[in-house]
Design a protein around this motif. Sequence first.
Motif, PDB file in Angstrom:
ATOM      1  N   ARG A  14      38.249  38.504 -13.513  1.00  0.00           N
ATOM      2  CA  ARG A  14      38.938  38.575 -14.554  1.00  0.00           C
ATOM      3  C   ARG A  14      40.239  39.613 -14.572  1.00  0.00           C
ATOM      4  NH1 ARG A  14      34.097  38.267 -18.028  1.00  0.00           N
ATOM      5  NH2 ARG A  14      33.957  36.154 -18.506  1.00  0.00           N
ATOM      6  N   TYR A  15      41.284  39.129 -14.665  1.00  0.00           N
ATOM      7  CA  TYR A  15      42.259  40.275 -14.612  1.00  0.00           C
ATOM      8  C   TYR A  15      43.780  39.706 -15.324  1.00  0.00           C
ATOM      9  CZ  TYR A  15      43.597  36.982 -10.821  1.00  0.00           C
ATOM     10  OH  TYR A  15      43.681  36.026 -10.093  1.00  0.00           O
ATOM     11  N   LYS A  16      44.632  40.777 -15.419  1.00  0.00           N
ATOM     12  CA  LYS A  16      45.897  40.317 -15.858  1.00  0.00           C
ATOM     13  C   LYS A  16      46.742  39.832 -14.987  1.00  0.00           C
ATOM     14  CE  LYS A  16      49.619  41.418 -18.838  1.00  0.00           C
ATOM     15  NZ  LYS A  16      50.006  40.486 -19.805  1.00  0.00           N
ATOM     16  N   SER A  17      47.128  38.644 -15.036  1.00  0.00           N
ATOM     17  CA  SER A  17      48.017  38.152 -13.826  1.00  0.00           C
ATOM     18  C   SER A  17      49.565  38.440 -14.449  1.00  0.00           C
ATOM     19  CB  SER A  17      47.896  36.533 -13.861  1.00  0.00           C
ATOM     20  OG  SER A  17      48.860  36.086 -12.842  1.00  0.00           O
ATOM     21  N   GLU A  18      50.321  39.169 -13.312  1.00  0.00           N
ATOM     22  CA  GLU A  18      51.621  39.448 -13.694  1.00  0.00           C
ATOM     23  C   GLU A  18      52.393  38.131 -13.518  1.00  0.00           C
ATOM     24  OE1 GLU A  18      52.921  42.773 -11.537  1.00  0.00           O
ATOM     25  OE2 GLU A  18      51.007  44.107 -12.004  1.00  0.00           O
ATOM     26  N   ILE A  19      51.946  37.185 -12.603  1.00  0.00           N
ATOM     27  CA  ILE A  19      52.648  35.952 -12.390  1.00  0.00           C
ATOM     28  C   ILE A  19      52.692  35.056 -13.801  1.00  0.00           C
ATOM     29  CG2 ILE A  19      52.835  33.842 -10.866  1.00  0.00           C
ATOM     30  CD1 ILE A  19      51.739  35.625  -8.641  1.00  0.00           C
ATOM     31  N   LEU A  20      51.475  35.188 -14.024  1.00  0.00           N
ATOM     32  CA  LEU A  20      51.431  34.024 -15.579  1.00  0.00           C
ATOM     33  C   LEU A  20      51.664  34.852 -16.773  1.00  0.00           C
ATOM     34  CD1 LEU A  20      48.244  32.195 -14.305  1.00  0.00           C
ATOM     35  CD2 LEU A  20      50.552  31.404 -14.026  1.00  0.00           C
ATOM     36  N   GLU A  21      51.700  36.139 -16.681  1.00  0.00           N
ATOM     37  CA  GLU A  21      51.816  37.135 -17.840  1.00  0.00           C
ATOM     38  C   GLU A  21      50.715  36.809 -18.815  1.00  0.00           C
ATOM     39  OE1 GLU A  21      55.674  36.607 -19.034  1.00  0.00           O
ATOM     40  OE2 GLU A  21      56.394  37.640 -17.506  1.00  0.00           O
ATOM     41  N   LYS A  22      49.234  36.866 -18.498  1.00  0.00           N
ATOM     42  CA  LYS A  22      48.398  36.652 -19.417  1.00  0.00           C
ATOM     43  C   LYS A  22      47.040  37.025 -18.487  1.00  0.00           C
ATOM     44  CE  LYS A  22      47.536  31.612 -18.153  1.00  0.00           C
ATOM     45  NZ  LYS A  22      47.180  30.220 -18.986  1.00  0.00           N
ATOM     46  N   GLU A  23      45.910  37.058 -19.365  1.00  0.00           N
ATOM     47  CA  GLU A  23      44.537  37.223 -18.664  1.00  0.00           C
ATOM     48  C   GLU A  23      44.278  35.769 -18.073  1.00  0.00           C
ATOM     49  OE1 GLU A  23      42.629  40.129 -18.630  1.00  0.00           O
ATOM     50  OE2 GLU A  23      44.485  40.964 -19.210  1.00  0.00           O
TER      51      GLU A  23
END
Length: 145
Positions: A14-23
């Motif tokens: 589980r992580y914050k995706s900078e590409i999708l800009e969401k968890e």
Amino acid sequence: MKINPEEYTEILFRYKSEILEKEVEEILWAEKKDVEKGLYKLHSIPFYGPKIATGDIFHATIDINEKCLIYRNTIEESGNSIIQILINETELSQDEIISNFEELLCKVEIVDENFFSMQVPSTKNYAVINKVLEEYVQKQILGYA
């Protein structure tokens, strides 16, 4: 490669995706290194950009609510890099682009026809890969992170 469940297991990240800009949540395969200590070695190529790369050793524990192993933290970095690549509308096919990177010994995991993640091995000169990426960017063929 066929995954042997005696040697490998699935881990929830589980992580914050900078590409999708969401968890995001992503299930990746990992080699069992020392199960009693919760140590695993990442086998899969992450799709959306957690701060971990194929070959890294990490700690995971069982989450009672989720009833699965969950990534906790990275213990030892492999030196490999992961790059996420988004293909723009182009006359080049995804297969042609991937083939060019595979010739440079990069491994690829395809998400869909316009997006893939790529592992750059630590043994490969990153500057060579970056040069190819930047040539594609200059021609507006792809973007990457």
